[in-house]
Design an enzyme around this catalytic site. Sequence first.
Site, PDB file in Angstrom:
ATOM      1  N   LYS A 127     -70.218 -15.170 -96.825  1.00  0.00           N
ATOM      2  CA  LYS A 127     -69.483 -15.506 -95.598  1.00  0.00           C
ATOM      3  C   LYS A 127     -70.391 -15.265 -94.412  1.00  0.00           C
ATOM      4  O   LYS A 127     -71.003 -14.197 -94.292  1.00  0.00           O
ATOM      5  CB  LYS A 127     -68.237 -14.605 -95.482  1.00  0.00           C
ATOM      6  N   GLN A 181     -75.286  -9.519 -91.854  1.00  0.00           N
ATOM      7  CA  GLN A 181     -73.910  -9.949 -92.155  1.00  0.00           C
ATOM      8  C   GLN A 181     -73.335  -9.179 -93.356  1.00  0.00           C
ATOM      9  O   GLN A 181     -72.130  -8.925 -93.398  1.00  0.00           O
ATOM     10  CB  GLN A 181     -73.906 -11.455 -92.429  1.00  0.00           C
ATOM     11  N   LYS A 233     -72.058  -5.935 -91.860  1.00  0.00           N
ATOM     12  CA  LYS A 233     -70.962  -6.217 -90.935  1.00  0.00           C
ATOM     13  C   LYS A 233     -69.691  -6.554 -91.719  1.00  0.00           C
ATOM     14  O   LYS A 233     -68.612  -6.020 -91.455  1.00  0.00           O
ATOM     15  CB  LYS A 233     -71.358  -7.409 -90.057  1.00  0.00           C
ATOM     16  N   LYS A 248     -75.699 -16.657 -94.280  1.00  0.00           N
ATOM     17  CA  LYS A 248     -75.900 -17.285 -92.959  1.00  0.00           C
ATOM     18  C   LYS A 248     -76.699 -18.563 -93.179  1.00  0.00           C
ATOM     19  O   LYS A 248     -77.447 -18.675 -94.144  1.00  0.00           O
ATOM     20  CB  LYS A 248     -76.696 -16.342 -92.056  1.00  0.00           C
ATOM     21  N   GLY A 291     -68.981 -20.797 -87.301  1.00  0.00           N
ATOM     22  CA  GLY A 291     -69.856 -21.059 -86.156  1.00  0.00           C
ATOM     23  C   GLY A 291     -70.807 -19.921 -85.837  1.00  0.00           C
ATOM     24  O   GLY A 291     -70.694 -18.821 -86.362  1.00  0.00           O
ATOM     25  N   ASP A 292     -71.759 -20.204 -85.001  1.00  0.00           N
ATOM     26  CA  ASP A 292     -72.668 -19.222 -84.384  1.00  0.00           C
ATOM     27  C   ASP A 292     -73.270 -19.970 -83.190  1.00  0.00           C
ATOM     28  O   ASP A 292     -72.663 -20.946 -82.712  1.00  0.00           O
ATOM     29  CB  ASP A 292     -73.737 -18.752 -85.387  1.00  0.00           C
ATOM     30  N   THR A 351     -64.429 -12.807 -81.481  1.00  0.00           N
ATOM     31  CA  THR A 351     -65.645 -11.995 -81.371  1.00  0.00           C
ATOM     32  C   THR A 351     -65.676 -11.271 -80.026  1.00  0.00           C
ATOM     33  O   THR A 351     -65.932 -10.065 -79.960  1.00  0.00           O
ATOM     34  CB  THR A 351     -66.902 -12.866 -81.543  1.00  0.00           C
ATOM     35  N   ASN A 370     -69.377 -18.780 -76.475  1.00  0.00           N
ATOM     36  CA  ASN A 370     -68.099 -18.342 -77.039  1.00  0.00           C
ATOM     37  C   ASN A 370     -67.883 -16.827 -76.911  1.00  0.00           C
ATOM     38  O   ASN A 370     -66.828 -16.377 -76.455  1.00  0.00           O
ATOM     39  CB  ASN A 370     -68.043 -18.782 -78.516  1.00  0.00           C
ATOM     40  N   SER A 389     -62.161 -14.576 -89.181  1.00  0.00           N
ATOM     41  CA  SER A 389     -62.474 -15.632 -90.154  1.00  0.00           C
ATOM     42  C   SER A 389     -61.853 -15.294 -91.507  1.00  0.00           C
ATOM     43  O   SER A 389     -61.295 -16.164 -92.193  1.00  0.00           O
ATOM     44  CB  SER A 389     -63.997 -15.769 -90.324  1.00  0.00           C
TER      45      SER A 389
HETATM   46  P1  NDP Z   1     -72.916 -20.057 -78.047  1.00  0.00           P
HETATM   47  O1  NDP Z   1     -73.782 -21.131 -78.544  1.00  0.00           O
HETATM   48  O2  NDP Z   1     -71.499 -20.337 -77.754  1.00  0.00           O
HETATM   49  O3  NDP Z   1     -73.553 -19.382 -76.750  1.00  0.00           O
HETATM   50  C1  NDP Z   1     -74.829 -18.855 -76.774  1.00  0.00           C
HETATM   51  C2  NDP Z   1     -75.181 -18.354 -75.392  1.00  0.00           C
HETATM   52  O4  NDP Z   1     -76.397 -17.607 -75.461  1.00  0.00           O
HETATM   53  C3  NDP Z   1     -75.436 -19.491 -74.406  1.00  0.00           C
HETATM   54  O5  NDP Z   1     -75.122 -19.040 -73.124  1.00  0.00           O
HETATM   55  C4  NDP Z   1     -76.939 -19.709 -74.568  1.00  0.00           C
HETATM   56  O6  NDP Z   1     -77.562 -20.305 -73.445  1.00  0.00           O
HETATM   57  C5  NDP Z   1     -77.429 -18.303 -74.751  1.00  0.00           C
HETATM   58  N1  NDP Z   1     -78.665 -18.324 -75.550  1.00  0.00           N
HETATM   59  C6  NDP Z   1     -78.792 -18.786 -76.817  1.00  0.00           C
HETATM   60  N2  NDP Z   1     -80.067 -18.684 -77.221  1.00  0.00           N
HETATM   61  C7  NDP Z   1     -80.727 -18.147 -76.193  1.00  0.00           C
HETATM   62  C8  NDP Z   1     -82.082 -17.790 -76.002  1.00  0.00           C
HETATM   63  N3  NDP Z   1     -82.996 -17.975 -76.966  1.00  0.00           N
HETATM   64  N4  NDP Z   1     -82.423 -17.247 -74.819  1.00  0.00           N
HETATM   65  C9  NDP Z   1     -81.497 -17.053 -73.838  1.00  0.00           C
HETATM   66  N5  NDP Z   1     -80.195 -17.381 -73.966  1.00  0.00           N
HETATM   67  C10 NDP Z   1     -79.825 -17.912 -75.122  1.00  0.00           C
HETATM   68  O7  NDP Z   1     -73.048 -18.870 -79.142  1.00  0.00           O
HETATM   69  P2  NDP Z   1     -72.077 -17.648 -79.428  1.00  0.00           P
HETATM   70  O8  NDP Z   1     -71.449 -17.176 -78.161  1.00  0.00           O
HETATM   71  O9  NDP Z   1     -71.221 -18.006 -80.570  1.00  0.00           O
HETATM   72  O10 NDP Z   1     -73.114 -16.554 -79.950  1.00  0.00           O
HETATM   73  C11 NDP Z   1     -73.742 -15.629 -79.092  1.00  0.00           C
HETATM   74  C12 NDP Z   1     -74.273 -14.457 -79.922  1.00  0.00           C
HETATM   75  O11 NDP Z   1     -73.173 -13.819 -80.591  1.00  0.00           O
HETATM   76  C13 NDP Z   1     -75.257 -14.838 -81.027  1.00  0.00           C
HETATM   77  O12 NDP Z   1     -76.207 -13.808 -81.160  1.00  0.00           O
HETATM   78  C14 NDP Z   1     -74.389 -14.874 -82.275  1.00  0.00           C
HETATM   79  O13 NDP Z   1     -75.141 -14.619 -83.437  1.00  0.00           O
HETATM   80  C15 NDP Z   1     -73.430 -13.733 -81.984  1.00  0.00           C
HETATM   81  N6  NDP Z   1     -72.161 -13.766 -82.707  1.00  0.00           N
HETATM   82  C16 NDP Z   1     -71.342 -14.850 -82.640  1.00  0.00           C
HETATM   83  C17 NDP Z   1     -70.141 -14.843 -83.294  1.00  0.00           C
HETATM   84  C18 NDP Z   1     -69.168 -15.965 -83.203  1.00  0.00           C
HETATM   85  O14 NDP Z   1     -68.067 -15.841 -83.753  1.00  0.00           O
HETATM   86  N7  NDP Z   1     -69.475 -17.052 -82.515  1.00  0.00           N
HETATM   87  C19 NDP Z   1     -69.738 -13.697 -84.136  1.00  0.00           C
HETATM   88  C20 NDP Z   1     -70.643 -12.583 -84.069  1.00  0.00           C
HETATM   89  C21 NDP Z   1     -71.805 -12.644 -83.395  1.00  0.00           C
HETATM   90  P3  NDP Z   1     -78.109 -21.826 -73.528  1.00  0.00           P
HETATM   91  O15 NDP Z   1     -76.894 -22.681 -73.395  1.00  0.00           O
HETATM   92  O16 NDP Z   1     -79.055 -21.935 -72.396  1.00  0.00           O
HETATM   93  O17 NDP Z   1     -78.781 -21.966 -74.865  1.00  0.00           O
HETATM   94  O1  2IT Z   2     -72.453 -13.436 -86.684  1.00  0.00           O
HETATM   95  C1  2IT Z   2     -71.279 -13.631 -87.059  1.00  0.00           C
HETATM   96  O2  2IT Z   2     -70.591 -12.722 -87.532  1.00  0.00           O
HETATM   97  C2  2IT Z   2     -70.702 -14.977 -86.904  1.00  0.00           C
HETATM   98  N1  2IT Z   2     -71.379 -15.862 -86.387  1.00  0.00           N
HETATM   99  C3  2IT Z   2     -69.318 -15.281 -87.391  1.00  0.00           C
HETATM  100  C4  2IT Z   2     -69.319 -15.503 -88.865  1.00  0.00           C
HETATM  101  C5  2IT Z   2     -68.015 -16.002 -89.460  1.00  0.00           C
HETATM  102  O3  2IT Z   2     -68.067 -16.307 -90.657  1.00  0.00           O
HETATM  103  O4  2IT Z   2     -66.991 -16.068 -88.781  1.00  0.00           O
END
Ligand code: NDP
Ligand code: 2IT
Length: 443
Positions: free
Chosen positions: A89, A110, A113, A125, A164-165, A208, A239, A375
């Site tokens: 997952k 993961q 976590k 992943k 997603g991520d 998240t 997100n 999830s």
């Molecule tokens: P999104 O794609 O929705 O948003 C990512 C954000 O981070 C954007 O603002 C993006 O800016 C910025 N970003 C991405 N890459 C870079 C970079 N290399 N340098 C600077 N800014 C960057 O992703 P999420 O919000 O889903 O994910 C954000 C973080 O949270 C990640 O590390 C992800 O692994 C983690 N995460 C997400 C989960 C989820 O459920 N979605 C769960 C647990 C962890 P720009 O638009 O300019 O790229």
């Molecule tokens: O980093 C993470 O935990 C995620 N991107 C969410 C993973 C999931 O299966 O919901």
Amino acid sequence: MSYAMRILDDSKKKNPNEPEFHQAMTEIIPSLTPFLDEHPKYEKAGILERMIEPERQVMFRVPWVDDSGKVRINRGYRVQFSSAIGPYKGGLRFHPSVNLSIIKFLAFEQIFKNSLTGLPIGGGKGGSDFDSKGKSDREVMAFCQSFIDELYRHIGADQDIPAGDIGVGGREVGFMYGQYKRLTGQYEGAFTGKSLTYGGSLVRTEATGYGLVYMMENMLAAKNTTFEDKTVVISGSGNVAIYAAEKAVKLGAKVVTMSDSNGYIYDGDGIDLDAVKQIKEVQRGRISEYLKVKKTAEYVENGLVWSVPCNIALPCATQNELLKNGAELLVKNGCMAVAEGSNMSTDLEATHYLQDNGVFFAPGKAANAGGVAVSALEMAQNSSRMSWAFEEVDCRLRSIMHDIYTECSMAAERYGMKGNLVAGANIAGFRKVAEAMLQQGVV
Ligand code: NDP
Ligand code: 2IT
């Protein structure tokens, strides 16, 4: 040399050119030493050696056609790291920086976590170096369909369940799920993060970010305080960042920054989240466009968001976004607590600097576990053909985050590291997976 350090050394040699994976292993493995020393049965059974070797990793070609008729090629990945406590997952990341090292670090984290959530999910992943910026919806769909043309044979509701991520939200999950269903003829929960119209769960979009704030709520309670009247600095504007900000504000805080990879905005009145949602979720624009809505806000191109004074910092963008220089600024300005929304937001040097200077710190594998936890609740709703109310899912999420905080705190205290949630999360996450592996024999 201890068992843990020997295995870490061997694995680094065996996997050269994987700096992010090395970093993730280095942040976890040494902190397991007191637990492994106390339980020699894990060394005897080679648990650590097995745990750091993915059960399977798939890399594949993803050809698609852009709007000008040109053929484009990207690379796809899925790392199925551990199925000791449940089906693989974990999310999919679409970003030009994606490579095997990044996917391995994410899949490895993961495992721990998912174990911390207390729910039966293993670790995996995947993703691609595809860049959705500037692409039309048709191009994104063409890419997603081609990606699934290969990935579908490796996933399934009881096998491996992506979500997603970075770069993968509701639109991408929809395109991928549609193609999966077409190829397999199965209407099953092989993805999470689905839209509510076809089997998604309420609260998954928010999970998240909300979970991150619930974790911080527990940390603040341990210091006899709350979010009320605190100034919060958040990085990212995707997100995780948006819904962390939403919940922090609901609990009485003021969120003054958000960022993207071009720069950050500062709004001393508190960020207008409806404006950010419109720019990021609807228009897919840049955070600098916030200034068109709020003329008194400031935009700092390429600036470091950690230079803004705050009580609480929530990194929510990407790995290694908060390093020693950022940590120094936070400490200098009196920040009291940091929780990682992004995976591996800090490196060890920054983590230690924060901890040594009295900043209460929660690592991503504990603090951002709310997303994958909901999830798993989506999977439960899908397999029982039910859907639960918003309040019910939110209440379960809040209680899961409380339990994670308690488990991490207790594990840290048990091994003489009171208040060290990094060590606590690693040990508490490891222990369940290790025991399951031991009981399942040499597999
Ligand atoms: P999104 O794609 O929705 O948003 C990512 C954000 O981070 C954007 O603002 C993006 O800016 C910025 N970003 C991405 N890459 C870079 C970079 N290399 N340098 C600077 N800014 C960057 O992703 P999420 O919000 O889903 O994910 C954000 C973080 O949270 C990640 O590390 C992800 O692994 C983690 N995460 C997400 C989960 C989820 O459920 N979605 C769960 C647990 C962890 P720009 O638009 O300019 O790229
Ligand atoms: O980093 C993470 O935990 C995620 N991107 C969410 C993973 C999931 O299966 O919901």
